[in-house]
Design a protein around this motif. Structure first.
Motif, PDB file in Angstrom:
ATOM      1  N   ALA A 112     -21.371  39.008 -19.701  1.00 21.71           N
ATOM      2  CA  ALA A 112     -21.685  39.078 -18.426  1.00 21.71           C
ATOM      3  C   ALA A 112     -21.424  37.817 -17.152  1.00 21.71           C
ATOM      4  CB  ALA A 112     -22.464  40.102 -18.095  1.00 21.71           C
ATOM      5  N   VAL A 113     -20.801  37.707 -16.465  1.00 21.91           N
ATOM      6  CA  VAL A 113     -21.710  36.750 -15.413  1.00 21.91           C
ATOM      7  C   VAL A 113     -21.897  37.647 -14.634  1.00 21.91           C
ATOM      8  CG1 VAL A 113     -20.580  35.249 -13.631  1.00 21.91           C
ATOM      9  CG2 VAL A 113     -19.113  35.611 -16.082  1.00 21.91           C
ATOM     10  N   LEU A 114     -23.321  36.921 -13.931  1.00 26.63           N
ATOM     11  CA  LEU A 114     -24.202  37.718 -13.158  1.00 26.63           C
ATOM     12  C   LEU A 114     -24.220  36.621 -11.638  1.00 26.63           C
ATOM     13  CD1 LEU A 114     -27.193  38.751 -16.122  1.00 26.63           C
ATOM     14  CD2 LEU A 114     -25.105  39.817 -15.251  1.00 26.63           C
ATOM     15  N   VAL A 115     -24.984  37.053 -11.436  1.00 27.59           N
ATOM     16  CA  VAL A 115     -25.807  36.580  -9.762  1.00 27.59           C
ATOM     17  C   VAL A 115     -26.758  36.430  -9.444  1.00 27.59           C
ATOM     18  CG1 VAL A 115     -24.910  36.155  -7.223  1.00 27.59           C
ATOM     19  CG2 VAL A 115     -23.110  36.790  -8.264  1.00 27.59           C
ATOM     20  N   SER A 182     -24.201  32.159  -6.933  1.00 23.76           N
ATOM     21  CA  SER A 182     -23.897  32.868  -5.287  1.00 23.76           C
ATOM     22  C   SER A 182     -23.178  34.008  -6.085  1.00 23.76           C
ATOM     23  CB  SER A 182     -23.879  32.144  -4.287  1.00 23.76           C
ATOM     24  OG  SER A 182     -22.387  31.505  -3.769  1.00 23.76           O
ATOM     25  N   PRO A 183     -22.553  34.681  -4.699  1.00 28.68           N
ATOM     26  CA  PRO A 183     -21.180  35.891  -4.893  1.00 28.68           C
ATOM     27  C   PRO A 183     -20.273  34.540  -5.084  1.00 28.68           C
ATOM     28  CG  PRO A 183     -22.936  36.788  -4.064  1.00 28.68           C
ATOM     29  CD  PRO A 183     -23.248  35.409  -3.813  1.00 28.68           C
ATOM     30  N   ALA A 184     -19.788  33.813  -5.158  1.00 23.50           N
ATOM     31  CA  ALA A 184     -18.780  32.501  -4.036  1.00 23.50           C
ATOM     32  C   ALA A 184     -18.417  32.041  -5.963  1.00 23.50           C
ATOM     33  CB  ALA A 184     -19.080  31.627  -3.725  1.00 23.50           C
ATOM     34  N   TYR A 185     -18.380  33.293  -6.614  1.00 24.03           N
ATOM     35  CA  TYR A 185     -17.507  32.760  -8.182  1.00 24.03           C
ATOM     36  C   TYR A 185     -16.507  33.331  -8.811  1.00 24.03           C
ATOM     37  CZ  TYR A 185     -19.122  36.380 -10.549  1.00 24.03           C
ATOM     38  OH  TYR A 185     -19.789  38.337 -10.964  1.00 24.03           O
ATOM     39  N   ALA A 186     -15.350  33.087  -9.461  1.00 20.08           N
ATOM     40  CA  ALA A 186     -14.439  33.730 -10.053  1.00 20.08           C
ATOM     41  C   ALA A 186     -14.390  33.232 -11.646  1.00 20.08           C
ATOM     42  CB  ALA A 186     -13.267  33.022  -9.843  1.00 20.08           C
ATOM     43  N   VAL A 187     -13.992  34.808 -12.124  1.00 20.23           N
ATOM     44  CA  VAL A 187     -13.332  34.238 -13.756  1.00 20.23           C
ATOM     45  C   VAL A 187     -11.965  33.978 -14.041  1.00 20.23           C
ATOM     46  CG1 VAL A 187     -14.641  35.630 -16.098  1.00 20.23           C
ATOM     47  CG2 VAL A 187     -15.738  35.459 -14.168  1.00 20.23           C
ATOM     48  N   VAL A 188     -11.975  32.752 -14.666  1.00 17.79           N
ATOM     49  CA  VAL A 188     -10.504  32.821 -15.374  1.00 17.79           C
ATOM     50  C   VAL A 188     -10.356  33.462 -16.718  1.00 17.79           C
ATOM     51  CG1 VAL A 188      -8.582  31.360 -15.493  1.00 17.79           C
ATOM     52  CG2 VAL A 188     -10.748  30.852 -13.587  1.00 17.79           C
ATOM     53  N   ASP A 191      -6.305  35.803 -20.343  1.00 17.34           N
ATOM     54  CA  ASP A 191      -4.275  36.144 -20.203  1.00 17.34           C
ATOM     55  C   ASP A 191      -3.927  35.482 -18.823  1.00 17.34           C
ATOM     56  OD1 ASP A 191      -6.324  37.717 -18.920  1.00 17.34           O
ATOM     57  OD2 ASP A 191      -5.128  39.068 -19.642  1.00 17.34           O
ATOM     58  N   ASP A 192      -4.655  34.314 -17.869  1.00 15.52           N
ATOM     59  CA  ASP A 192      -4.324  33.588 -16.531  1.00 15.52           C
ATOM     60  C   ASP A 192      -4.747  32.210 -16.211  1.00 15.52           C
ATOM     61  OD1 ASP A 192      -3.821  34.443 -13.907  1.00 15.52           O
ATOM     62  OD2 ASP A 192      -5.048  35.807 -13.717  1.00 15.52           O
ATOM     63  N   SER A 193      -4.630  31.856 -15.460  1.00 17.14           N
ATOM     64  CA  SER A 193      -4.426  30.872 -15.118  1.00 17.14           C
ATOM     65  C   SER A 193      -4.888  30.410 -13.377  1.00 17.14           C
ATOM     66  CB  SER A 193      -3.835  29.720 -15.480  1.00 17.14           C
ATOM     67  OG  SER A 193      -2.562  29.779 -14.345  1.00 17.14           O
ATOM     68  N   SER A 194      -4.258  31.305 -12.473  1.00 13.97           N
ATOM     69  CA  SER A 194      -4.728  31.401 -11.580  1.00 13.97           C
ATOM     70  C   SER A 194      -6.900  32.531 -10.982  1.00 13.97           C
ATOM     71  CB  SER A 194      -3.985  32.808 -11.238  1.00 13.97           C
ATOM     72  OG  SER A 194      -4.119  33.761 -10.925  1.00 13.97           O
ATOM     73  N   PHE A 195      -6.690  31.666 -10.315  1.00 17.63           N
ATOM     74  CA  PHE A 195      -8.043  32.603  -9.407  1.00 17.63           C
ATOM     75  C   PHE A 195      -7.957  32.700  -7.797  1.00 17.63           C
ATOM     76  CE2 PHE A 195      -9.125  28.109  -8.723  1.00 17.63           C
ATOM     77  CZ  PHE A 195      -9.755  27.809  -8.438  1.00 17.63           C
ATOM     78  N   GLU A 196      -9.384  33.296  -7.293  1.00 14.01           N
ATOM     79  CA  GLU A 196      -9.182  33.329  -6.104  1.00 14.01           C
ATOM     80  C   GLU A 196     -10.750  33.595  -5.798  1.00 14.01           C
ATOM     81  OE1 GLU A 196      -6.903  35.379  -2.455  1.00 14.01           O
ATOM     82  OE2 GLU A 196      -7.618  37.031  -4.127  1.00 14.01           O
ATOM     83  N   ILE A 197     -11.476  33.174  -4.538  1.00 17.50           N
ATOM     84  CA  ILE A 197     -12.791  33.435  -4.424  1.00 17.50           C
ATOM     85  C   ILE A 197     -12.617  33.736  -2.685  1.00 17.50           C
ATOM     86  CG2 ILE A 197     -15.400  33.019  -4.048  1.00 17.50           C
ATOM     87  CD1 ILE A 197     -14.594  30.950  -6.086  1.00 17.50           C
ATOM     88  N   LYS A 198     -13.302  34.892  -2.369  1.00 18.87           N
ATOM     89  CA  LYS A 198     -13.217  35.536  -1.329  1.00 18.87           C
ATOM     90  C   LYS A 198     -14.399  35.958  -0.852  1.00 18.87           C
ATOM     91  CE  LYS A 198      -8.294  38.316  -1.495  1.00 18.87           C
ATOM     92  NZ  LYS A 198      -8.165  40.151  -1.668  1.00 18.87           N
ATOM     93  N   GLY A 199     -14.825  35.650   0.536  1.00 23.02           N
ATOM     94  CA  GLY A 199     -15.920  35.855   1.279  1.00 23.02           C
ATOM     95  C   GLY A 199     -16.341  35.152   1.151  1.00 23.02           C
ATOM     96  N   VAL A 200     -16.266  33.654   1.829  1.00 22.74           N
ATOM     97  CA  VAL A 200     -17.187  32.393   0.924  1.00 22.74           C
ATOM     98  C   VAL A 200     -17.258  32.357   2.877  1.00 22.74           C
ATOM     99  CG1 VAL A 200     -17.540  30.325   0.116  1.00 22.74           C
ATOM    100  CG2 VAL A 200     -15.527  32.067  -1.033  1.00 22.74           C
ATOM    101  N   PRO A 201     -18.822  31.930   2.654  1.00 24.24           N
ATOM    102  CA  PRO A 201     -19.339  31.589   3.929  1.00 24.24           C
ATOM    103  C   PRO A 201     -18.170  30.428   4.675  1.00 24.24           C
ATOM    104  CG  PRO A 201     -21.015  32.509   3.065  1.00 24.24           C
ATOM    105  CD  PRO A 201     -19.947  32.305   2.391  1.00 24.24           C
ATOM    106  N   ALA A 202     -17.941  29.923   5.608  1.00 27.67           N
ATOM    107  CA  ALA A 202     -17.504  28.600   5.711  1.00 27.67           C
ATOM    108  C   ALA A 202     -18.382  27.214   5.992  1.00 27.67           C
ATOM    109  CB  ALA A 202     -16.951  28.060   7.251  1.00 27.67           C
TER     110      ALA A 202
END
Lengths: 239, 257
Positions: A112-115, A182-188, A191-202
């Motif tokens: 598991a990936v935790l925060v 922090s919650p600013a992470y993505a798991v690739v 079967d995929d190579s794309s990722f998206e991390i939403k809601g990242v503070p500027a």
């Protein structure tokens, strides 16, 4: 009269004992053993909140110079200052407690990936009267003790890093966690190579990778996140 | 033969068998010292040893599921397998002694995967360059690509022909996680040592290091799945230093008990 003095004396002794016990308990609670953060990374949070910050998105794809293992790749962000060093990461709500089953002598989920600041509840949900133990090795080292069927142990991961989870009683009971800063992470996923991390503070971030099964050099780059903007990144995994 | 005579014979036999099984080591030479590491596997406090009836056996006996029973196989702390001991310092190793009995070890791949969960290799000198290496033997009918990475980012990759062998060398010492491209369920840890002496064996044996120049050494013991044990030991010429390494989780910080 003698009896009265004795009673007063006994009462005073009792009060003194209670006070002393309470004092010792208070001292002990101040010195509860903490996990050993062997190589874990500590981050300061500061006092600004993610929920009140202007936010953007980081998205992209990962490329691989050789056949990639069919294993998760974690892409995570660390907020940095003008000097390029980690700065205050901000206050965020930790995800809900992750329940980990131990039924059948297996940790489920086994990975598991935790925060950081997230808790994990290990449930001894065996059908038979079997005791289990949980201990951590790696960047965070601790022993949660032995607990019987029907019992559970909960632990909050306060620092980021890689943790291997074991049972000291059963030789095949193993799991692995990666604790992201922090919650600013993505798991690739495999079967995929794309990722998206939403809601990242500027702000300015350093993008890092972590591989469950390491075959490539870890990738790093700097990313600027703007209010409502999307930063595109190609994560190049090379040997 | 009366009871007392029988008792005396029994005691004598016990003493003889005890002496026969106790390992004997040569005395230290005048110009160097020795380190003897006694390995002591200790189950977690409050848990009985593996000799009592286990859930694994119970599962097997009631035929609920032999496979399910395997998941409950207990750790045998009296005989932990594949313990690795590394003794290192900045001092040169005396030239008249082999760096290790097994400077190059062989890691075998068969139908069950790697034949061990961790291996250690000592320093190899090749063309005046110090390396550390292992032989990888492939007992399968197809070629394999074996690769590994250390935490410091050093890596190796080697192709091993079907039913053949190949050598994997690294320049940088480190702990490498080793994987196979053709079967991702296989994994192994390789402790590559380029300065020091190494030993590998079960915990019911002792790690003995001879011909060590006087000085300060770091002793690291890596039991599988257990915390690393370490000590700094000062070796004096003509003397043997004996230490006991407790292989246990009992010394980890106890949280939430």
């Amino acid at each position: 009269m003698k009896l009265l003095f004795r009673l007063i004396g006994l009462s005073l002794l009792l009060v003194a004992t209670v006070v002393a016990t309470a004092g010792i308990k208070a001292q002990l609670s101040d010195h509860l053993p903490a996990p050993s953060y062997v190589n874990a990374v500590s981050y300061k949070d500061g006092d600004w909140k993610w929920s009140e910050a202007k936010q953007g998105t980081v998205k992209g794809r990962a490329t691989f110079s050789a056949r990639r293992p069919q294993q998760p790749l974690v892409i995570y962000l660390v907020r940095i200052g003008d000097d390029g060093k980690p700065t205050e990461q901000g206050l965020f709500d930790a995800p809900a407690t992750l329940d980990v089953s131990q039924q059948g002598g297996k940790f489920e989920p086994p990975f598991a990936v935790l925060v950081r600041k997230q808790s994990v509840k290990f449930l001894n949900d065996e059908e038979k009267e079997i005791s289990h133990n949980v201990y951590f090795l790696g960047d965070i080292e601790a022993d949660l003790g032995i607990f019987d069927q029907g019992d559970s142990r909960e632990h909050e991961f306060k620092e980021a890093g890689e943790v291997s989870v074991h049972c000291s009683i059963h030789k095949r009971m193993d799991a692995k966690f990666y604790v992201a800063p922090s919650p600013a992470y993505a798991v690739v996923e495999a079967d995929d190579s794309s990722f998206e991390i939403k809601g990242v503070p500027a702000g300015r971030y350093r993008l890092h990778t972590w591989q469950k099964q390491k075959r490539f050099k870890d990738f790093e780059t700097t990313v600027e996140v703007t209010d409502g903007g999307t930063a595109n990144v190609t994560v190049e995994m090379k040997r | 033969m009366n009871r007392i005579q029988l008792l005396l014979v029994g005691l004598a036999l016990t003493a003889i068998s005890g002496c026969a099984s106790a390992p004997s080591y040569p005395p230290p030479k005048a110009d160097s010292g020795q380190i003897l590491v006694q390995l002591n596997g200790k189950a977690k406090e409050g848990v009985g040893g593996p000799k009592r009836e286990t859930v694994e056996q119970e599962y097997s006996r009631t035929r609920e599921s032999v496979e399910q029973g395997k998941a409950f196989e207990r750790v045998d702390y009296e005989e932990l397998e594949e313990v690795i001991v590394v003794v290192s310092s900045g001092l040169p190793i005396l030239e008249d002694t082999p760096i290790t009995d097994k400077a190059t070890v062989t890691l075998t791949v068969n139908g069950d995967g790697f034949d061990r969960s961790q291996v250690v290799s000592g320093p190899l000198s090749v063309f005046r360059k110090v390396l550390s290496g292992i032989r990888i033997r492939n007992e399968l009918d197809h070629p394999l690509l074996i690769y590994g990475f250390s935490k410091d980012g050093d890596s190796f990759e080697v192709e091993v022909p079907a039913n053949g062998e190949a050598q994997a060398n690294v320049i940088q010492a480190g702990i490498y996680e080793v994987y196979c491209e053709q079967d991702e369920s296989m994994s192994c840890v390789w402790h590559a040592v380029t300065r020091g002496k190494v030993w590998s064996g079960p915990s019911d044996e002792q790690a003995f290091f001879d011909r060590l120049p006087a000085g300060t050494y770091e002793v690291l013991v890596y039991p599988p799945r257990l915390p690393v044990w370490s000590r700094t030991i000062t070796v004096t010429a003509g003397k043997r230093e004996t230490v006991t390494a407790d292989l246990t989780v009992n010394d980890l910080p106890k949280v939430g008990e």
